[in-house]
Write a protein that holds these residues in place. Structure first.
Motif, PDB file in Angstrom:
ATOM      1  N   THR A 177       0.818  -1.214   0.000  1.00 47.61           N
ATOM      2  CA  THR A 177       0.000   0.000   0.000  1.00 47.61           C
ATOM      3  C   THR A 177       0.852   1.264   0.000  1.00 47.61           C
ATOM      4  OG1 THR A 177      -1.831  -1.106   1.136  1.00 47.61           O
ATOM      5  CG2 THR A 177      -1.762   1.305   1.257  1.00 47.61           C
ATOM      6  N   THR A 178       1.847   1.324   0.877  1.00 48.64           N
ATOM      7  CA  THR A 178       2.694   2.516   0.969  1.00 48.64           C
ATOM      8  C   THR A 178       3.425   2.769  -0.344  1.00 48.64           C
ATOM      9  OG1 THR A 178       3.019   2.204   3.355  1.00 48.64           O
ATOM     10  CG2 THR A 178       4.627   3.582   2.199  1.00 48.64           C
ATOM     11  N   ILE A 179       4.051   1.721  -0.893  1.00 50.56           N
ATOM     12  CA  ILE A 179       4.788   1.860  -2.151  1.00 50.56           C
ATOM     13  C   ILE A 179       3.847   2.240  -3.280  1.00 50.56           C
ATOM     14  CG2 ILE A 179       6.178   0.644  -3.861  1.00 50.56           C
ATOM     15  CD1 ILE A 179       7.669   1.209  -1.264  1.00 50.56           C
ATOM     16  N   ARG A 180       2.669   1.643  -3.316  1.00 53.83           N
ATOM     17  CA  ARG A 180       1.710   1.931  -4.380  1.00 53.83           C
ATOM     18  C   ARG A 180       1.267   3.393  -4.347  1.00 53.83           C
ATOM     19  NH1 ARG A 180      -1.774  -1.256  -2.877  1.00 53.83           N
ATOM     20  NH2 ARG A 180      -3.405   0.121  -2.093  1.00 53.83           N
ATOM     21  N   HIS A 181       0.972   3.902  -3.162  1.00 57.06           N
ATOM     22  CA  HIS A 181       0.537   5.292  -3.032  1.00 57.06           C
ATOM     23  C   HIS A 181       1.655   6.258  -3.427  1.00 57.06           C
ATOM     24  CE1 HIS A 181      -3.224   4.969  -0.260  1.00 57.06           C
ATOM     25  NE2 HIS A 181      -3.148   3.934  -1.091  1.00 57.06           N
ATOM     26  N   ALA A 182       2.870   5.981  -2.961  1.00 59.21           N
ATOM     27  CA  ALA A 182       4.000   6.851  -3.287  1.00 59.21           C
ATOM     28  C   ALA A 182       4.283   6.823  -4.790  1.00 59.21           C
ATOM     29  CB  ALA A 182       5.234   6.416  -2.510  1.00 59.21           C
ATOM     30  N   THR A 183       4.216   5.643  -5.390  1.00 61.98           N
ATOM     31  CA  THR A 183       4.450   5.513  -6.831  1.00 61.98           C
ATOM     32  C   THR A 183       3.431   6.310  -7.627  1.00 61.98           C
ATOM     33  OG1 THR A 183       5.441   3.317  -6.584  1.00 61.98           O
ATOM     34  CG2 THR A 183       4.573   3.884  -8.750  1.00 61.98           C
TER      35      THR A 183
END
Length: 216
Positions: A177-183
């Motif tokens: 989730t964190t990586i997806r949002h930042a990406t």
């Protein structure tokens, strides 16, 4: 740097046996920070194919204890434990290194940024281009709850990401989730590509990691 600055294991406090050789004398190497017994308790991550997220270790009992001490107990010295491995994996990356940021209120609470300190001890240059918009912790949430999380980040006003290849760095990857949002934020800001690197990868079934809210 004094190569004998650490003479006891940072995890179990056992005396360290420093192995001296010509490379250690003439090459600038990272000091040994933990004993071989503690090192053997960490399980290396097994990569499967061409993954967009690169990780070094699985989340096991030893890593859970490490994260608790490093983040919750604020033992900043433990950032040295994986410095050499992080340096070896990131030193030749061509992308701009972008740490996942902490919310300012969390930073005040913890007194240091755990991802920044991992990179700093590993001597990896980085730049902040994201801002965290919420203090809500992801730890303890189910996979479904994480997937429904509103956007966690915004692009900093002074960020320059257009046309650049970026490498996000975080401590742990669970549901992504964190990586997806930042990406998403970076790509919408014009980044050419976004990949990610984490110290730890949760195994299947570990999406909802039980931890103090202060940890994540």
């Amino acid at each position: 740097m004094n190569r004998r600055e650490i003479d006891h294991c940072l995890l179990c406090n056992a005396p360290l046996t420093i192995r001296m050789d010509w490379k250690r004398l003439f090459v600038n190497r990272f000091p040994q920070a933990i004993c071989q017994e503690c090192e053997g308790k960490f399980e290396r991550y097994r990569h499967e194919g061409n993954e967009e997220v690169d990780s070094l270790y699985y989340y096991n009992e030893a890593m859970q204890d490490y994260l608790h001490r490093y983040k919750f107990m604020r033992d900043v010295l433990l950032a040295k434990v994986f410095a050499g491995e992080i340096h070896r994996h990131l030193k030749n990356r061509k992308e701009l290194i972008v740490p996942i940021p902490m919310h300012p209120e969390k930073w005040k609470e913890r007194t240091f940024s755990h991802v920044d300190e991992l990179l700093r001890q590993a001597r990896i240059p980085f730049v902040h281009v994201l801002e965290k918009t919420t203090t809500e912790a992801q730890a303890g949430k189910s996979r479904e709850e994480r997937m429904k999380t509103p956007q966690l980040f915004v692009l900093r006003e002074d960020a320059q990401v257009e046309g650049k290849d970026l490498l996000l760095v975080d401590d742990i990857y669970t549901t992504g989730t964190t990586i997806r949002h930042a990406t998403q934020v970076l790509m919408e800001g014009g980044a050419k590509s976004v990949k990610a690197f984490t110290l730890i990868r949760a195994k299947g079934g570990q999406e909802a990691i039980k931890a103090s809210p202060l940890m994540f």
